[in-house]
Design an enzyme around this catalytic site. Structure first.
Site, PDB file in Angstrom:
ATOM      1  N   ASP B 279       0.827  -0.924   0.304  1.00 35.75           N
ATOM      2  CA  ASP B 279      -0.256   0.245   0.000  1.00 35.75           C
ATOM      3  C   ASP B 279       0.792   1.012   0.134  1.00 35.75           C
ATOM      4  O   ASP B 279       2.080   1.717   0.400  1.00 35.75           O
ATOM      5  CB  ASP B 279      -1.289   0.221   1.197  1.00 35.75           C
ATOM      6  N   CYS B 317      -0.670   3.763 -21.857  1.00 38.47           N
ATOM      7  CA  CYS B 317      -1.422   3.256 -20.750  1.00 38.47           C
ATOM      8  C   CYS B 317      -3.161   3.213 -21.848  1.00 38.47           C
ATOM      9  O   CYS B 317      -3.692   4.126 -22.557  1.00 38.47           O
ATOM     10  CB  CYS B 317      -1.864   4.863 -19.958  1.00 38.47           C
ATOM     11  N   CYS B 319      -6.145   4.004 -20.087  1.00 40.67           N
ATOM     12  CA  CYS B 319      -7.345   4.428 -18.226  1.00 40.67           C
ATOM     13  C   CYS B 319      -7.601   5.688 -19.374  1.00 40.67           C
ATOM     14  O   CYS B 319      -7.586   6.330 -20.514  1.00 40.67           O
ATOM     15  CB  CYS B 319      -6.438   4.960 -17.065  1.00 40.67           C
ATOM     16  N   HIS B 348      -5.221   8.004 -13.633  1.00 44.07           N
ATOM     17  CA  HIS B 348      -4.100   7.724 -14.220  1.00 44.07           C
ATOM     18  C   HIS B 348      -2.884   7.429 -14.192  1.00 44.07           C
ATOM     19  O   HIS B 348      -2.237   5.832 -13.471  1.00 44.07           O
ATOM     20  CB  HIS B 348      -3.350   8.641 -14.881  1.00 44.07           C
TER      21      HIS B 348
END
Lengths: 387, 387
Positions: B279, B317, B319, B348
């Protein structure tokens, strides 16, 4: 007139009108509400969110885009649609309203409005011609003329002088657009050859001035007509009266746009008086402040009574916010200062506005608009959930 | 052990591991990255955005949720999943890290940590037992033990004393959870009977202490094991060394979680050393500050060089942000202070992180992880687009 813009009136139900207009970037069904995308973005929304709630057209503020990132930069990037990645219709205002709001930072003459930027204090001049050029470079589908906005209340004399200047400015805007259209102003670098232009009727709350303004503006001739200078502090019934009187004098087969209004009730009441288009920051700004519009009235999500309320914001709403989250969670996000609160609230308020427009159109189509109107106003006023 | 949590190791490629764990709210594929949802919301994201980028689990911060809206309120609303409307797995930290960060607003004793709220100055006591109870009420799928976090650098003696206290606290946390599980602490109102609990290995950068901590923590017995106390200022190579040494000593058939780390490179390097879970606030916080992670290095979207750059943030990418918007528009939104900038940038960055985890899992599955790692590190360091 441009070939690229056309309005067709499909049916009427009393003064209420169902129609659609065609632009180079697609069709808009009317009556329509246009979310306000001041700086090329509807605050807290992604474009896909606007599509999801059913927005067919958004509004861009010329004043803000002119100052940052600049209309020249946007034109180099192919115009506003291309720059912001929104392929659907866009209307731009003239920039006048913001400039007039600058108070002591601006000076108005017959030539135009001289003002200092709120960003860096730099000096600028906005004229009818430059407002037309800037919007030409932005390449919106509908451009607005530069008009003079005066404070309410204004004397008959002041309102008359101002209205007359607005008519002269409207003529200069139209002349300039014609030069852009016929190719004699190619140097300005307009990016949307099918851009339409709307005139704006002024005249305060004076019926005679509104009538003169409407006649003179129609005499110049535009693709559509707006009613400006309302929602500036006048009593609501007076506003409705001016809207109804003015709308009646506008051409039947062209769109009518009431600028900067209003509450959900205002939308219904002004459709009932013949208006086809609206814009307002109310749903987006109030959302960021925690005020939500619902089928049962407004609610303030920060109110302690919602701390453990498991119900959705509006049980009749099908938006993502209402499908996914409780009032309790939305209150927590707001209290905790999470920016997602602004996004979820805005998504709901715009859903409510756009859904209201859909229901208005359905009702006109079924010729049940008057019944819809009565029920809507009763329901919306039944319960203002919070003061 | 609880029946509701299980980890299965599917394959390995050197020390790198491909697996999955099962929780009462669904399955998580590992190696996994957990976006940080401090106050019950991943900043600037809606839950549907997290699902869209492929997040299978999020992290909630016990300290923040305990103070606002309160774990008791959340428990009355059915637990954290129900309160925030996220039906997938959630891990909560113990609250310790935030409390230790309060500096002069907290006092640590063997009993626990006394601290003053950053919201209103009120006095609170966080003990191993209360940290377990609070997380029980929140009902996360994975709870963490309360451990003592010390600053880097720390002497061997200080690190040893602190590590030993963390072991004693871990035992108290485990004992308390067992009381919750066997029903003898029903009064605390836990909301997730299948909640797992992870121990945390401490010991600073001292190999002998890490070894003792790992052995003692495993001796207590948890559903999984975390490595804490890293990414606190130590040299990166030293961190990698401690991670590798510690991971080797942890049980093969239980998940290993490196807390609070890190950069995309860190993820790859620590998977290479046997870590299963991560995380970090880096992708979300940096997004809001305009720093974007790409396949070609990081870029700062506020840089003037992007003012007219029509390319996407990352050509590799897929996204929403990269599919829809140019660097030029994103720079404009950031410069204009639009909150949508934070949302688009976060979308993103999280896409990049979650996509990196997917590629890591694919590479382990194909047993090409070492080649992937070499290429990833070369590509990511090839070009730090902006300083």
């Amino acid at each position: 007139m441009t070939d690229s813009f056309s309005f067709s009136l499909r049916t009427t139900d009393g003064p209420a009108r169902l129609g659609q207009f065609r632009t180079p970037h697609g069709i808009v069904e009317t009556p329509a509400f246009m979310p306000v995308g001041t700086q090329g973005s509807v605050k807290a929304m992604r474009h896909e969110d606007l599509e999801a709630v059913g927005a067919q057209i958004i509004l861009g503020n010329t004043y803000h885009l002119y100052l940052r990132p600049g209309d020249q930069l946007i034109a180099r990037r192919g115009g506003l649609h291309s720059f912001i990645g929104w392929p659907h219709p866009i209307l731009t205002d003239s920039g006048g309203y913001q400039v007039f709001s600058l108070a002591e930072r601006r000076k108005i003459t017959e030539q135009g409005a001289e003002f200092r930027s709120h960003l860096d204090g730099s000096l600028h001049l906005l004229t009818p011609e430059s407002a037309t050029d800037i919007q030409g470079r932005l390449g919106s589908d509908i451009a607005m003329v530069l008009d003079e906005c005066i404070a309410y209340p204004a004397t008959h004399d002041d309102a008359a002088r101002s209205m007359e200047r607005s008519v002269r400015w409207a003529q200069r805007c139209r002349t300039r657009l014609m030069e852009i259209r016929d190719g004699s102003a190619a140097e300005i670098g307009a990016t949307n050859s099918g851009q339409a232009q709307f005139g704006i009727v002024q005249g305060g709350v004076h019926p005679d001035l509104r009538g003169q303004s409407a006649a003179a503006t129609m005499d110049i001739g535009f693709e559509g007509y707006a009613i400006g200078g309302l929602s500036v502090g006048e009593p609501i019934d007076l506003m409705y009266e001016v809207v109804g009187d003015t709308a009646r004098q506008l051409p039947e087969h062209q769109p009518r746009y009431l600028m900067g209004t209003g509450t959900p009730q205002d939308l219904v009441e002004c459709v009932a008086r013949g208006i086809d288009m609206f814009d307002c920051v109310l749903p987006t700004r109030n959302a960021r402040n925690g005020q939500l519009f619902t089928s049962q009235g407004r609610l303030n999500i920060k109110n302690a009574r919602y701390a453990e309320d498991e119900g959705p914001v509006d049980p009749e709403c099908r938006c993502y916010t209402c499908r996914t989250h409780s009032r309790a969670y939305l209150r927590h996000l707001f209290a905790a200062g999470e920016m997602t609160a602004g996004a979820l609230n805005t998504l709901h308020n715009l859903s409510f506005y756009l859904d209201t427009m859909r229901r208005i159109r359905d009702a006109i189509s079924l010729r049940t608009f008057e019944r819809f109107r009565q029920e809507f106003l009763r329901s919306a006023s039944r319960l203002s959930l919070d003061s």
